[in-house]
Write a protein that holds these residues in place. Sequence first.
Motif, PDB file in Angstrom:
ATOM      1  N   PRO A 230       0.798  -1.233   0.000  1.00 48.00           N
ATOM      2  CA  PRO A 230       0.000   0.000   0.000  1.00 48.00           C
ATOM      3  C   PRO A 230       0.823   1.272   0.000  1.00 48.00           C
ATOM      4  CG  PRO A 230      -0.105  -1.121   2.129  1.00 48.00           C
ATOM      5  CD  PRO A 230       0.533  -2.080   1.164  1.00 48.00           C
ATOM      6  N   HIS A 231       2.057   1.242   0.537  1.00 49.59           N
ATOM      7  CA  HIS A 231       2.841   2.471   0.585  1.00 49.59           C
ATOM      8  C   HIS A 231       3.257   2.946  -0.803  1.00 49.59           C
ATOM      9  CE1 HIS A 231       5.413  -1.086   1.033  1.00 49.59           C
ATOM     10  NE2 HIS A 231       6.266  -0.451   0.273  1.00 49.59           N
ATOM     11  N   LEU A 232       3.284   2.022  -1.781  1.00 50.29           N
ATOM     12  CA  LEU A 232       3.686   2.409  -3.127  1.00 50.29           C
ATOM     13  C   LEU A 232       2.662   3.335  -3.782  1.00 50.29           C
ATOM     14  CD1 LEU A 232       5.146  -0.941  -4.512  1.00 50.29           C
ATOM     15  CD2 LEU A 232       6.376   1.008  -3.568  1.00 50.29           C
ATOM     16  N   ALA A 233       1.455   3.348  -3.281  1.00 47.28           N
ATOM     17  CA  ALA A 233       0.430   4.234  -3.838  1.00 47.28           C
ATOM     18  C   ALA A 233      -0.178   5.086  -2.726  1.00 47.28           C
ATOM     19  CB  ALA A 233      -0.646   3.414  -4.537  1.00 47.28           C
ATOM     20  N   SER A 234       0.651   5.427  -1.744  1.00 43.82           N
ATOM     21  CA  SER A 234       0.133   6.092  -0.560  1.00 43.82           C
ATOM     22  C   SER A 234      -0.292   7.528  -0.856  1.00 43.82           C
ATOM     23  CB  SER A 234       1.182   6.094   0.551  1.00 43.82           C
ATOM     24  OG  SER A 234       2.248   6.969   0.231  1.00 43.82           O
ATOM     25  N   HIS A 235      -1.262   7.974  -0.060  1.00 40.01           N
ATOM     26  CA  HIS A 235      -1.720   9.354  -0.156  1.00 40.01           C
ATOM     27  C   HIS A 235      -0.594  10.308   0.228  1.00 40.01           C
ATOM     28  CE1 HIS A 235      -4.411  12.743  -0.162  1.00 40.01           C
ATOM     29  NE2 HIS A 235      -4.257  12.963   1.133  1.00 40.01           N
ATOM     30  N   GLU A 236       0.245   9.897   1.178  1.00 37.24           N
ATOM     31  CA  GLU A 236       1.337  10.772   1.607  1.00 37.24           C
ATOM     32  C   GLU A 236       2.330  11.013   0.472  1.00 37.24           C
ATOM     33  OE1 GLU A 236       4.939  11.043   4.905  1.00 37.24           O
ATOM     34  OE2 GLU A 236       3.045  10.064   5.432  1.00 37.24           O
ATOM     35  N   TYR A 237       2.635   9.984  -0.296  1.00 33.17           N
ATOM     36  CA  TYR A 237       3.556  10.186  -1.417  1.00 33.17           C
ATOM     37  C   TYR A 237       2.967  11.146  -2.433  1.00 33.17           C
ATOM     38  CZ  TYR A 237       6.359   9.390  -5.564  1.00 33.17           C
ATOM     39  OH  TYR A 237       7.151   9.586  -6.667  1.00 33.17           O
ATOM     40  N   ALA A 238       1.669  11.033  -2.682  1.00 35.31           N
ATOM     41  CA  ALA A 238       1.021  11.956  -3.626  1.00 35.31           C
ATOM     42  C   ALA A 238       1.089  13.393  -3.116  1.00 35.31           C
ATOM     43  CB  ALA A 238      -0.433  11.538  -3.846  1.00 35.31           C
ATOM     44  N   LEU A 239       0.851  13.581  -1.822  1.00 36.12           N
ATOM     45  CA  LEU A 239       0.944  14.927  -1.241  1.00 36.12           C
ATOM     46  C   LEU A 239       2.368  15.457  -1.320  1.00 36.12           C
ATOM     47  CD1 LEU A 239      -1.298  14.587   1.952  1.00 36.12           C
ATOM     48  CD2 LEU A 239      -1.824  15.845  -0.152  1.00 36.12           C
ATOM     49  N   PHE A 240       3.332  14.583  -1.034  1.00 37.48           N
ATOM     50  CA  PHE A 240       4.732  14.994  -1.095  1.00 37.48           C
ATOM     51  C   PHE A 240       5.094  15.447  -2.509  1.00 37.48           C
ATOM     52  CE2 PHE A 240       9.234  14.464  -1.711  1.00 37.48           C
ATOM     53  CZ  PHE A 240       9.794  14.882  -0.522  1.00 37.48           C
ATOM     54  N   THR A 241       4.658  14.690  -3.496  1.00 35.94           N
ATOM     55  CA  THR A 241       4.955  15.039  -4.889  1.00 35.94           C
ATOM     56  C   THR A 241       4.377  16.405  -5.246  1.00 35.94           C
ATOM     57  OG1 THR A 241       4.989  12.697  -5.504  1.00 35.94           O
ATOM     58  CG2 THR A 241       4.683  14.297  -7.288  1.00 35.94           C
ATOM     59  N   ASP A 242       3.162  16.684  -4.769  1.00 39.62           N
ATOM     60  CA  ASP A 242       2.554  17.990  -5.033  1.00 39.62           C
ATOM     61  C   ASP A 242       3.362  19.123  -4.398  1.00 39.62           C
ATOM     62  OD1 ASP A 242       0.521  16.859  -6.490  1.00 39.62           O
ATOM     63  OD2 ASP A 242      -0.905  16.799  -4.822  1.00 39.62           O
ATOM     64  N   ARG A 243       3.964  18.848  -3.257  1.00 40.68           N
ATOM     65  CA  ARG A 243       4.698  19.895  -2.539  1.00 40.68           C
ATOM     66  C   ARG A 243       6.150  20.075  -2.990  1.00 40.68           C
ATOM     67  NH1 ARG A 243       3.401  19.309   3.930  1.00 40.68           N
ATOM     68  NH2 ARG A 243       1.147  18.932   3.789  1.00 40.68           N
ATOM     69  N   LYS A 244       6.636  19.195  -3.833  1.00 40.36           N
ATOM     70  CA  LYS A 244       8.063  19.212  -4.166  1.00 40.36           C
ATOM     71  C   LYS A 244       8.583  20.574  -4.628  1.00 40.36           C
ATOM     72  CE  LYS A 244       9.830  15.875  -6.611  1.00 40.36           C
ATOM     73  NZ  LYS A 244       9.969  14.712  -7.518  1.00 40.36           N
ATOM     74  N   PRO A 245       7.890  21.275  -5.532  1.00 41.31           N
ATOM     75  CA  PRO A 245       8.415  22.589  -5.941  1.00 41.31           C
ATOM     76  C   PRO A 245       8.567  23.559  -4.776  1.00 41.31           C
ATOM     77  CG  PRO A 245       6.730  21.833  -7.475  1.00 41.31           C
ATOM     78  CD  PRO A 245       6.687  20.903  -6.302  1.00 41.31           C
ATOM     79  N   ASP A 246       7.584  23.559  -3.880  1.00 42.61           N
ATOM     80  CA  ASP A 246       7.662  24.449  -2.722  1.00 42.61           C
ATOM     81  C   ASP A 246       8.760  24.017  -1.760  1.00 42.61           C
ATOM     82  OD1 ASP A 246       5.588  26.022  -3.638  1.00 42.61           O
ATOM     83  OD2 ASP A 246       4.050  24.875  -2.574  1.00 42.61           O
ATOM     84  N   LEU A 247       8.970  22.712  -1.624  1.00 44.69           N
ATOM     85  CA  LEU A 247      10.025  22.216  -0.750  1.00 44.69           C
ATOM     86  C   LEU A 247      11.401  22.651  -1.252  1.00 44.69           C
ATOM     87  CD1 LEU A 247       8.713  18.591  -0.064  1.00 44.69           C
ATOM     88  CD2 LEU A 247       8.867  20.456   1.596  1.00 44.69           C
ATOM     89  N   VAL A 248      11.620  22.504  -2.537  1.00 49.91           N
ATOM     90  CA  VAL A 248      12.913  22.899  -3.109  1.00 49.91           C
ATOM     91  C   VAL A 248      13.111  24.411  -2.975  1.00 49.91           C
ATOM     92  CG1 VAL A 248      14.272  23.033  -5.235  1.00 49.91           C
ATOM     93  CG2 VAL A 248      12.985  20.946  -4.702  1.00 49.91           C
ATOM     94  N   ARG A 249      12.075  25.168  -3.307  1.00 51.58           N
ATOM     95  CA  ARG A 249      12.165  26.630  -3.227  1.00 51.58           C
ATOM     96  C   ARG A 249      12.452  27.077  -1.792  1.00 51.58           C
ATOM     97  NH1 ARG A 249       7.370  27.646  -4.504  1.00 51.58           N
ATOM     98  NH2 ARG A 249       7.698  27.288  -6.723  1.00 51.58           N
ATOM     99  N   GLY A 250      11.728  26.521  -0.838  1.00 54.20           N
ATOM    100  CA  GLY A 250      11.920  26.915   0.547  1.00 54.20           C
ATOM    101  C   GLY A 250      13.294  26.557   1.072  1.00 54.20           C
ATOM    102  N   ALA A 251      13.789  25.386   0.702  1.00 53.03           N
ATOM    103  CA  ALA A 251      15.121  24.976   1.150  1.00 53.03           C
ATOM    104  C   ALA A 251      16.201  25.875   0.559  1.00 53.03           C
ATOM    105  CB  ALA A 251      15.369  23.521   0.766  1.00 53.03           C
ATOM    106  N   LEU A 252      16.040  26.264  -0.697  1.00 52.51           N
ATOM    107  CA  LEU A 252      17.028  27.157  -1.325  1.00 52.51           C
ATOM    108  C   LEU A 252      17.008  28.537  -0.672  1.00 52.51           C
ATOM    109  CD1 LEU A 252      16.646  26.214  -5.099  1.00 52.51           C
ATOM    110  CD2 LEU A 252      18.658  25.852  -3.645  1.00 52.51           C
ATOM    111  N   GLU A 253      15.824  29.011  -0.333  1.00 55.04           N
ATOM    112  CA  GLU A 253      15.738  30.311   0.344  1.00 55.04           C
ATOM    113  C   GLU A 253      16.446  30.271   1.695  1.00 55.04           C
ATOM    114  OE1 GLU A 253      11.594  31.067   0.517  1.00 55.04           O
ATOM    115  OE2 GLU A 253      11.422  31.684  -1.598  1.00 55.04           O
ATOM    116  N   GLU A 254      16.225  29.197   2.440  1.00 58.48           N
ATOM    117  CA  GLU A 254      16.882  29.061   3.740  1.00 58.48           C
ATOM    118  C   GLU A 254      18.392  28.933   3.572  1.00 58.48           C
ATOM    119  OE1 GLU A 254      17.343  28.941   7.771  1.00 58.48           O
ATOM    120  OE2 GLU A 254      15.557  29.443   6.583  1.00 58.48           O
ATOM    121  N   LEU A 255      18.794  28.191   2.542  1.00 64.32           N
ATOM    122  CA  LEU A 255      20.225  28.018   2.297  1.00 64.32           C
ATOM    123  C   LEU A 255      20.888  29.344   1.954  1.00 64.32           C
ATOM    124  CD1 LEU A 255      22.543  25.971   2.052  1.00 64.32           C
ATOM    125  CD2 LEU A 255      21.908  25.656  -0.343  1.00 64.32           C
TER     126      LEU A 255
END
Length: 367
Positions: A230-255
């Motif tokens: 079930p983890h291969l199609a988990s809701h959490e992975y889908a949410l994480f994928t949606d957030r990836k652009p914001d995660l990268v942007r936020g990490a670069l800003e902090e860096l």
Amino acid sequence: MKDDMEQYVEALRAAATAGDEYAAVKVAQDAHDAGVSLERLLLDVVAVAQARIGEEWAANRITVAQEHMATAVNEGVLAVLANTIDTTDHGPAPLKWRICVACVEGEWHTFPTRLLAEVLRLRGWTVDYLGAHVPTRHLIVHLHRTAPDMVALSSSIATRLPAAHAAISACQAAGTPVLAGGAAFGPDGRYARLLGADAWTPDARAAADLLDAGPLPRRHAPGPSTERQPHLASHEYALFTDRKPDLVRGALEELSRCVPETGPRPAEAPVLTAEDVAFTVDFLGTAVYVNDPELFVSYTRWLAWTLTQRDATPHALTAVLDALGARLTGLPHALNTLARGREATAGSQQAGESPEGEIPPRENGQR
């Protein structure tokens, strides 16, 4: 003969690193003239020299550009050997079966797949070599057009595992068994089994030996599916994928706040790059996909060691991980995985240890 093989390996490595394709081809031709079979040339000279080039890059003894140049030279050597008229020492092998060899979608490291394709040709297989980054939909069209006995899928970078999963499932749905290979699937093939591949082998020699007995059997029922994993199609992975652009942007800003020289900087003062940050997020997401925090731990430990080889700012990776942690609200598996990586990174930086036994998961000289 062992000493002779080592001389050929080192001569080829030196020629490839210097970008001298003519000298590299001559090393291979001299070895063949001296009685080294084409298969041994491929597996015990060219492949070994290429692996050493990857190790040189990981240890920061050659640049990315030099690694690319050396890999291009060795690919040229492969092409020359592939076009040798006498395809084996005892004449052409009789044709056996047909196999499609390809990199999964998003995977650009073609060296392992080309190596396997040439070894299988030497052993009598008809090989459809599709090369790098084969979109799954086009791969399936090819299977329907050509009806191979099986498919060999390669991936060197673990972040391609979701794409590999899609390709494996699609090939099997088309009735074609799948052999998986490459560093992405783990040193023991754990992710190949998890994603439902019919078989896994660690290298081209092992794959060719396995297939000497013939193609893998076709399945009469679907393989492991997301229903059983079930983890291969988990809701959490889908949410994480949606957030990836914001995660990268936020990490670069902090860096950029913690390490001001992230922007224009002297070449002698390297830090974590935007590409490093994006790969870190990708590895975190992949670890969530396969439900294995150790995948991310291995990556962060390796990245921390690599940064020390570059004499990079030591707290840059810590700042990125902390910034990601602040943006993972509602993603418990991702947060737990990140915490494991953060702990491993801190330990590696304090000890200054090399990730011995771990294959560099991004640029491993196997392009």
